[in-house]
Design a protein around this motif. Sequence first.
Motif, PDB file in Angstrom:
ATOM      1  N   LEU A  41       0.891  -0.871   0.010  1.00  0.00           N
ATOM      2  CA  LEU A  41       0.397  -0.092  -0.310  1.00  0.00           C
ATOM      3  C   LEU A  41       0.823   1.604   0.341  1.00  0.00           C
ATOM      4  O   LEU A  41       1.524   1.619   0.812  1.00  0.00           O
ATOM      5  CB  LEU A  41      -1.237   0.062   1.160  1.00  0.00           C
ATOM      6  CG  LEU A  41      -1.681   1.389   1.990  1.00  0.00           C
ATOM      7  CD1 LEU A  41      -3.163   1.327   0.263  1.00  0.00           C
ATOM      8  CD2 LEU A  41      -2.225   1.174   2.949  1.00  0.00           C
ATOM      9  N   PHE A  42       0.517   2.256  -1.349  1.00  0.00           N
ATOM     10  CA  PHE A  42       1.430   3.484  -0.969  1.00  0.00           C
ATOM     11  C   PHE A  42       0.786   4.723  -0.844  1.00  0.00           C
ATOM     12  O   PHE A  42      -0.528   4.660  -1.337  1.00  0.00           O
ATOM     13  CB  PHE A  42       2.359   3.330  -2.464  1.00  0.00           C
ATOM     14  CG  PHE A  42       3.659   2.559  -2.755  1.00  0.00           C
ATOM     15  CD1 PHE A  42       4.645   2.954  -2.488  1.00  0.00           C
ATOM     16  CD2 PHE A  42       3.123   1.418  -2.868  1.00  0.00           C
ATOM     17  CE1 PHE A  42       5.880   1.514  -2.943  1.00  0.00           C
ATOM     18  CE2 PHE A  42       3.960   0.297  -4.047  1.00  0.00           C
ATOM     19  CZ  PHE A  42       5.104   0.533  -3.834  1.00  0.00           C
ATOM     20  N   VAL A  43       0.827   5.321   0.121  1.00  0.00           N
ATOM     21  CA  VAL A  43       0.446   6.024   0.488  1.00  0.00           C
ATOM     22  C   VAL A  43       1.949   7.777   0.284  1.00  0.00           C
ATOM     23  O   VAL A  43       3.444   6.861   0.074  1.00  0.00           O
ATOM     24  CB  VAL A  43      -0.078   6.440   1.681  1.00  0.00           C
ATOM     25  CG1 VAL A  43      -0.902   5.428   2.007  1.00  0.00           C
ATOM     26  CG2 VAL A  43       0.896   6.661   2.738  1.00  0.00           C
ATOM     27  N   VAL A  51       7.878   8.431  -1.859  1.00  0.00           N
ATOM     28  CA  VAL A  51       6.197   7.846  -1.021  1.00  0.00           C
ATOM     29  C   VAL A  51       6.740   6.681  -0.324  1.00  0.00           C
ATOM     30  O   VAL A  51       7.885   6.427   0.158  1.00  0.00           O
ATOM     31  CB  VAL A  51       5.992   7.236  -2.564  1.00  0.00           C
ATOM     32  CG1 VAL A  51       5.160   8.079  -3.640  1.00  0.00           C
ATOM     33  CG2 VAL A  51       6.689   6.601  -3.310  1.00  0.00           C
ATOM     34  N   ASP A  52       5.760   6.347   0.641  1.00  0.00           N
ATOM     35  CA  ASP A  52       5.306   5.418   1.500  1.00  0.00           C
ATOM     36  C   ASP A  52       5.022   4.527   1.848  1.00  0.00           C
ATOM     37  O   ASP A  52       4.247   4.860   0.812  1.00  0.00           O
ATOM     38  CB  ASP A  52       4.892   6.353   2.948  1.00  0.00           C
ATOM     39  CG  ASP A  52       6.341   7.464   2.900  1.00  0.00           C
ATOM     40  OD1 ASP A  52       7.149   7.678   3.417  1.00  0.00           O
ATOM     41  OD2 ASP A  52       5.299   8.572   1.971  1.00  0.00           O
ATOM     42  N   ARG A  53       5.821   3.478   1.902  1.00  0.00           N
ATOM     43  CA  ARG A  53       5.069   1.855   1.679  1.00  0.00           C
ATOM     44  C   ARG A  53       4.623   1.146   2.724  1.00  0.00           C
ATOM     45  O   ARG A  53       5.287   1.080   3.769  1.00  0.00           O
ATOM     46  CB  ARG A  53       5.975   0.764   0.972  1.00  0.00           C
ATOM     47  CG  ARG A  53       5.671  -0.145   0.290  1.00  0.00           C
ATOM     48  CD  ARG A  53       6.294  -0.953   0.115  1.00  0.00           C
ATOM     49  NE  ARG A  53       7.425  -2.054   1.149  1.00  0.00           N
ATOM     50  CZ  ARG A  53       8.568  -2.027   0.366  1.00  0.00           C
ATOM     51  NH1 ARG A  53       9.318  -1.898  -0.461  1.00  0.00           N
ATOM     52  NH2 ARG A  53       9.474  -2.207   2.068  1.00  0.00           N
ATOM     53  N   HIS A  65       9.779   4.804   3.769  1.00  0.00           N
ATOM     54  CA  HIS A  65      10.070   6.210   3.326  1.00  0.00           C
ATOM     55  C   HIS A  65      11.115   5.734   1.964  1.00  0.00           C
ATOM     56  O   HIS A  65      12.347   4.697   2.101  1.00  0.00           O
ATOM     57  CB  HIS A  65      10.687   6.565   3.848  1.00  0.00           C
ATOM     58  CG  HIS A  65       9.987   8.317   2.907  1.00  0.00           C
ATOM     59  ND1 HIS A  65       9.086   8.772   2.916  1.00  0.00           N
ATOM     60  CD2 HIS A  65      10.740   9.010   2.298  1.00  0.00           C
ATOM     61  CE1 HIS A  65       9.086   9.841   1.805  1.00  0.00           C
ATOM     62  NE2 HIS A  65      10.641   9.960   2.364  1.00  0.00           N
ATOM     63  N   PHE A  66      10.241   6.498   0.697  1.00  0.00           N
ATOM     64  CA  PHE A  66      11.212   6.700  -0.518  1.00  0.00           C
ATOM     65  C   PHE A  66      11.569   8.043  -0.875  1.00  0.00           C
ATOM     66  O   PHE A  66      10.337   8.187  -1.102  1.00  0.00           O
ATOM     67  CB  PHE A  66      10.683   5.155  -1.432  1.00  0.00           C
ATOM     68  CG  PHE A  66      10.652   3.825  -1.024  1.00  0.00           C
ATOM     69  CD1 PHE A  66      11.458   3.317  -1.424  1.00  0.00           C
ATOM     70  CD2 PHE A  66       9.568   2.930  -0.679  1.00  0.00           C
ATOM     71  CE1 PHE A  66      11.452   1.932  -1.206  1.00  0.00           C
ATOM     72  CE2 PHE A  66       9.685   2.078  -0.473  1.00  0.00           C
ATOM     73  CZ  PHE A  66      10.780   1.097  -0.424  1.00  0.00           C
ATOM     74  N   ASN A  67      12.131   8.639  -1.094  1.00  0.00           N
ATOM     75  CA  ASN A  67      13.052   9.618  -0.936  1.00  0.00           C
ATOM     76  C   ASN A  67      13.200   9.284  -2.348  1.00  0.00           C
ATOM     77  O   ASN A  67      14.231   9.072  -3.115  1.00  0.00           O
ATOM     78  CB  ASN A  67      13.935  10.245  -0.686  1.00  0.00           C
ATOM     79  CG  ASN A  67      14.617  11.956  -0.914  1.00  0.00           C
ATOM     80  OD1 ASN A  67      13.647  12.279  -1.851  1.00  0.00           O
ATOM     81  ND2 ASN A  67      15.329  12.108   0.131  1.00  0.00           N
ATOM     82  N   LEU A  68      11.884  10.475  -3.455  1.00  0.00           N
ATOM     83  CA  LEU A  68      12.229  10.051  -4.597  1.00  0.00           C
ATOM     84  C   LEU A  68      13.437  10.918  -5.613  1.00  0.00           C
ATOM     85  O   LEU A  68      14.011  10.716  -6.845  1.00  0.00           O
ATOM     86  CB  LEU A  68      11.099  10.592  -5.542  1.00  0.00           C
ATOM     87  CG  LEU A  68      10.009   9.939  -5.451  1.00  0.00           C
ATOM     88  CD1 LEU A  68       8.367  10.269  -6.179  1.00  0.00           C
ATOM     89  CD2 LEU A  68       9.699   8.821  -5.861  1.00  0.00           C
ATOM     90  N   GLY A  69      14.077  12.070  -4.812  1.00  0.00           N
ATOM     91  CA  GLY A  69      15.353  12.279  -4.798  1.00  0.00           C
ATOM     92  C   GLY A  69      16.264  12.013  -4.985  1.00  0.00           C
ATOM     93  O   GLY A  69      17.334  12.274  -5.090  1.00  0.00           O
ATOM     94  N   ALA A 146       8.970  -1.866  -4.543  1.00  0.00           N
ATOM     95  CA  ALA A 146       9.868  -0.452  -3.950  1.00  0.00           C
ATOM     96  C   ALA A 146      10.278   0.042  -5.426  1.00  0.00           C
ATOM     97  O   ALA A 146      10.884  -0.537  -6.609  1.00  0.00           O
ATOM     98  CB  ALA A 146      11.218  -0.632  -3.654  1.00  0.00           C
ATOM     99  N   PRO A 147       9.841   1.622  -4.971  1.00  0.00           N
ATOM    100  CA  PRO A 147       9.873   2.380  -6.793  1.00  0.00           C
ATOM    101  C   PRO A 147      11.565   2.399  -6.453  1.00  0.00           C
ATOM    102  O   PRO A 147      11.543   2.877  -6.012  1.00  0.00           O
ATOM    103  CB  PRO A 147       9.476   3.462  -6.334  1.00  0.00           C
ATOM    104  CG  PRO A 147       8.877   3.487  -4.302  1.00  0.00           C
ATOM    105  CD  PRO A 147       9.025   2.384  -4.451  1.00  0.00           C
ATOM    106  N   VAL A 148      11.491   2.590  -7.784  1.00  0.00           N
ATOM    107  CA  VAL A 148      13.243   2.323  -8.080  1.00  0.00           C
ATOM    108  C   VAL A 148      13.589   3.209  -9.336  1.00  0.00           C
ATOM    109  O   VAL A 148      12.929   3.088 -10.529  1.00  0.00           O
ATOM    110  CB  VAL A 148      14.016   0.409  -8.512  1.00  0.00           C
ATOM    111  CG1 VAL A 148      13.687   0.456  -6.850  1.00  0.00           C
ATOM    112  CG2 VAL A 148      13.380   0.157  -9.394  1.00  0.00           C
ATOM    113  N   GLY A 149      14.742   3.789 -10.060  1.00  0.00           N
ATOM    114  CA  GLY A 149      14.629   4.257 -11.281  1.00  0.00           C
ATOM    115  C   GLY A 149      14.701   3.842 -12.182  1.00  0.00           C
ATOM    116  O   GLY A 149      14.171   3.809 -13.237  1.00  0.00           O
TER     117      GLY A 149
END
Length: 355
Positions: A41-43, A51-53, A65-69, A146-149
Motif C-alpha cells: 500500500l503506497f501513500v 512516497v511511503d509503503r 519511506h522512499f525519497n524520489l530525489g 519498491a519504486p526504483v530508478g
Amino acid sequence: MAELKPHRTITLSFQHMDDIEHVDDAIHKDISSATRCGDSLFVCCDETAGVDRLTPDGGWGNHTHFNLGDFIDLPDGPGGEMDIEGLDCDGQWLWITGSHSLKRGKFKPAEHDPVEGLAQMAKIKRDPNRYFLGRIPLKANPDGYAPVGEDGARRATWIELKKKSSKLIGWLEDDPHLGPSLTIPSKEYGFDIEGMVGRGMRVWLGLRGPVLRDHAVILELEMKVDGDGFLKPRRIDGDRRYRKHLVPTAGEGIRDLEVDGDDLLILTGPTGAGDGRSDILRWHGFMGETRSACVPPERVTHVMEMPYRGAVDHPEGLVNWPEEDKGVLVLYDAPAEARLPEPEKILADVWKLPG
C-alpha cells in the motif's frame, strides 16, 4: 439521519518523522493520496518529496519511506516538498503527480503583526518540485514493491522539470477553460491537481480546481518517450496535447481517482480551503471517451455520500480493497483525535460500495 458507518477500520502504522531523512512533518496526519500494488500500500504526504509503503502486519505497517530525489534530479533538491497529490499503480509501474499549483503566503499571528501579515498574503509562491508528473518502475522484493530508478529495461521517466516553469502549465496557458486559473493559488479556485490514474501510456488527472459551472475537470494525456528520455504528451485534440473531460459533480472538486473495471471512481470534496461535502461518483466507461467534451449526466452516477465531520476527517485517498466485495479504502486528511489511537498510527476506513 444516522451517520453512515464503515464496514470496518484498519490501522496504518508509520515510523516517527525524526527517523526519516528529509521528512519534517508527521506523514500519517497529512496523507494526500494512496494506491495499492499487491500487498504493498503506497501513500504520500504532500509535505515531502517521497512516497511511503506499508505492508500487512496484522494491520498495515512495516513502514518504508522512499525519497524520489535519490534517483530524480528535482529542481528544488531532494528535501523540497513535491506536494504529491496523485498516485496510481498500473501493473508494476507507479504513476506520480504533484499538484502543479501555486500557494499564497500565510499570515501567522504568532510571527507577524497585522501589517506584516498583509504583506505575506500578497506573496504567491511557486515550488518547482510540484511540477513532477511521471511513472516509476516498481521492483518486486521479498518485503514488498519498491519504486526504483530502473529495473532491467524499465526506467523512471517524467515530463522534463524546469526550475522556473512547468511544461504542463505551458501547454495549458491558452486554454479557454483553464488558462485564467493558472495564476491563482490552490484552494482559491486556482489550478490544482488532486488525483490521477494511469493505464498504459494514458493518464487522467483530476482537478480540485477550477470547477466550471458545477463541472470538475479531468485532463487526459497520452504519453510518449522523447529522444531525451523524457515523457511528453502526444497531440491528441487538434494541436493540444490533452483532452478535457468536464464531469458533472454538483460543484465539488476532485480529491482522488480510482479505476474500477471499465469505470472511474471519483472522490470529490470542496474546491476551496473550507470544509464541505464529499462524495464518491462513478463515470461509466471512461476509457472509451476519446474527445474533449462535457460528460453527459447519464454517464455519471452517485455512488455514496461520505459522512461529514466538519473540520476533521476530510476524505483524501481512495483505493480498491480486494479483501471486501465492492470494497474501497478511504484515507483522511485533518484526522480527528479518535482516528489517532496511538503515536504514529491512524485508522483508515473500508467502505462497501452500494449496488
